[in-house]
Design a protein around this motif. Structure first.
Motif, PDB file in Angstrom:
ATOM      1  N   MET B   1       0.841  -1.206   0.000  1.00  0.00           N
ATOM      2  CA  MET B   1       0.000   0.000   0.000  1.00  0.00           C
ATOM      3  C   MET B   1       0.869   1.246   0.000  1.00  0.00           C
ATOM      4  SD  MET B   1      -2.597   1.441   2.944  1.00  0.00           S
ATOM      5  CE  MET B   1      -3.695   0.047   2.892  1.00  0.00           C
ATOM      6  N   SER B   3       0.676   5.594   0.314  1.00  0.00           N
ATOM      7  CA  SER B   3      -0.236   6.616   0.827  1.00  0.00           C
ATOM      8  C   SER B   3       0.501   7.927   1.080  1.00  0.00           C
ATOM      9  CB  SER B   3      -0.898   6.147   2.123  1.00  0.00           C
ATOM     10  OG  SER B   3       0.056   6.036   3.152  1.00  0.00           O
ATOM     11  N   PRO B 195      -7.074  -3.031  -8.597  1.00  0.00           N
ATOM     12  CA  PRO B 195      -5.761  -2.646  -8.033  1.00  0.00           C
ATOM     13  C   PRO B 195      -5.240  -1.337  -8.619  1.00  0.00           C
ATOM     14  CG  PRO B 195      -5.777  -4.939  -8.781  1.00  0.00           C
ATOM     15  CD  PRO B 195      -7.038  -4.312  -9.294  1.00  0.00           C
ATOM     16  N   ASP B 211      -6.991   3.007   7.941  1.00  0.00           N
ATOM     17  CA  ASP B 211      -5.871   2.062   7.937  1.00  0.00           C
ATOM     18  C   ASP B 211      -4.841   2.430   9.007  1.00  0.00           C
ATOM     19  OD1 ASP B 211      -6.905   0.394   5.954  1.00  0.00           O
ATOM     20  OD2 ASP B 211      -6.162   1.701   4.362  1.00  0.00           O
ATOM     21  N   VAL B 223      -4.658   6.982  -0.769  1.00  0.00           N
ATOM     22  CA  VAL B 223      -4.203   5.589  -0.617  1.00  0.00           C
ATOM     23  C   VAL B 223      -4.315   4.881  -1.964  1.00  0.00           C
ATOM     24  CG1 VAL B 223      -4.586   3.409   0.600  1.00  0.00           C
ATOM     25  CG2 VAL B 223      -5.068   5.563   1.757  1.00  0.00           C
ATOM     26  N   ASP B 225      -2.415   1.325  -4.489  1.00  0.00           N
ATOM     27  CA  ASP B 225      -1.686   0.053  -4.441  1.00  0.00           C
ATOM     28  C   ASP B 225      -2.213  -0.840  -3.323  1.00  0.00           C
ATOM     29  OD1 ASP B 225      -0.135   0.278  -6.644  1.00  0.00           O
ATOM     30  OD2 ASP B 225       1.726   0.770  -5.588  1.00  0.00           O
ATOM     31  N   THR B 226      -3.535  -0.921  -3.235  1.00  0.00           N
ATOM     32  CA  THR B 226      -4.165  -1.790  -2.243  1.00  0.00           C
ATOM     33  C   THR B 226      -5.530  -2.195  -2.790  1.00  0.00           C
ATOM     34  OG1 THR B 226      -4.848  -1.985   0.067  1.00  0.00           O
ATOM     35  CG2 THR B 226      -5.244   0.125  -0.974  1.00  0.00           C
ATOM     36  N   ASP B 227      -6.118  -3.254  -2.248  1.00  0.00           N
ATOM     37  CA  ASP B 227      -7.428  -3.669  -2.770  1.00  0.00           C
ATOM     38  C   ASP B 227      -8.573  -3.182  -1.901  1.00  0.00           C
ATOM     39  OD1 ASP B 227      -6.931  -5.315  -0.658  1.00  0.00           O
ATOM     40  OD2 ASP B 227      -7.511  -7.171  -1.670  1.00  0.00           O
ATOM     41  N   ARG B 228      -8.254  -2.684  -0.691  1.00  0.00           N
ATOM     42  CA  ARG B 228      -9.326  -2.185   0.178  1.00  0.00           C
ATOM     43  C   ARG B 228      -8.776  -1.225   1.216  1.00  0.00           C
ATOM     44  NH1 ARG B 228     -12.005  -7.183   1.782  1.00  0.00           N
ATOM     45  NH2 ARG B 228     -11.046  -7.889  -0.152  1.00  0.00           N
ATOM     46  N   ILE B 229      -9.683  -0.401   1.741  1.00  0.00           N
ATOM     47  CA  ILE B 229      -9.305   0.470   2.847  1.00  0.00           C
ATOM     48  C   ILE B 229     -10.285   0.228   3.984  1.00  0.00           C
ATOM     49  CG2 ILE B 229      -8.207   2.244   1.432  1.00  0.00           C
ATOM     50  CD1 ILE B 229     -10.775   3.862   1.552  1.00  0.00           C
TER      51      ILE B 229
END
Lengths: 73, 247
Positions: B1, B3, B195, B211, B223, B225-229
């Protein structure tokens, strides 16, 4: 020499400069490259300086740019 | 991730007055002024983030004194959105729309092939408004104007889609905006569309933990480079905007 023509968007208002079309009404001939426009040139609509434009790779909507060529906003 | 965190006081700041050079742009009596806190580089503020995904402008603005605002001025291509926090906005555009927007109301004005608008506070009460400018996915689209209302009472403690995605206000970009009005402790998992999408989370009021990062009033975080927050709220009344955008 054969680089594709690029498009630049004014980050102050969205005014578009397309190298292929130039801005004949502002004295810039079609085909004029962005780098050949003077550094002190500003957006004709909002006065934003040249360095605050962003090159964009966004395609034209169907039928454009011709359909709105008479739009003078 | 990946950010970045942007604290409220680290945003750009401009005070725009209705006299002198800007008088043709800024409306109102000589004592009228606009304050603008910019999350991203805009105008004279150029030392921050360039933008986030397709967002280029995120302006937290206050119009002070009756008659204050932006005189009629032109745009192309940007999708300009306004979210009214308090006070009243009079919006006039060249699509022929004259609109009055109050707290909870919001609009999306897609300038497309060309349009002008005027933004005014015609009341004594300050107008608090958030402006978001987004790049479209095609140039020179036909201009459009849409407006809707966010009811902060009925959907409390629930993420509500406002713009794009599953909302009733489609826009020509892979970007959606949701809003959460919370008054109870809660955990909200937000799954990103792909993604290649990121989220810009802005705390309008109150506080939230995103997060693991504590955000106070007007703080924000980007945020990607992540699939969820994961967003956590407390008992404090909080108001949060989430902008999800293709990066």
């Amino acid at each position: 020499m054969n680089d594709p023509f690029a498009r630049y968007l004014c980050l102050g208002c969205g005014f578009l400069y397309d190298e292929q079309m130039g801005l004949p009404e502002h004295g810039i001939a079609p085909g004029t490259r962005w780098k050949d426009i003077p550094d002190d040139w500003v957006c004709p609509d909002c006065g934003t300086p040249k360095h605050r434009f962003e090159m964009v790779a966004i395609p034209y909507a169907s039928g454009e740019p011709e359909a709105s060529a008479s739009n003078t906003f | 991730m990946e950010s970045f965190v942007l604290k409220a006081d680290d945003r750009g700041y401009n005070k725009l007055v209705s006299v002198g050079g800007p008088a043709s742009y800024i409306a109102g009596h000589p004592d009228a002024f606009i304050t603008r806190r910019s999350s991203f580089n805009f105008g004279d503020y150029q030392t921050g983030h360039h933008g986030f995904g397709k967002i280029r402008v995120f302006g937290d603005e206050i119009f002070t004194h009756a008659g204050c605002g932006y005189n009629m001025h032109p745009h192309h291509d940007f999708i300009i959105m306004a979210f009214i926090l308090s006070g009243e906005l009079t919006h006039i555009n060249t699509l022929g729309k004259v609109d009055t927007l109050k707290a909870g109301d919001y609009y999306a004005f897609s300038a497309g092939s060309g349009g002008k608008h005027c933004e005014l506070n015609i009341n004594q009460e300050d107008l608090h408004v958030i402006y978001v400018w987004v790049l479209p996915d095609m140039l020179l689209l036909p201009p459009t104007y849409q407006r809707a209302h966010f009811n902060s009472i009925a959907p409390r403690n629930k993420l509500v889609p406002l713009v794009g995605g599953n909302s009733s206000m489609p826009i020509d970009q892979d970007l959606s905006i949701s809003r959460l009005d919370s008054d109870a402790p809660g955990t909200y998992e937000y799954k990103l569309k792909s993604p290649n999408h990121g989220a810009y989370v802005f705390v309008v009021e109150g506080s939230a933990t995103l997060d693991g990062v504590l955000l106070g009033k007007r703080d924000s975080i980007g945020v990607w480079d992540t699939d969820r927050i994961t967003l956590q709220t407390g008992a404090e009344k909080s108001d949060i905007l989430i902008v999800e955008t293709i990066m």
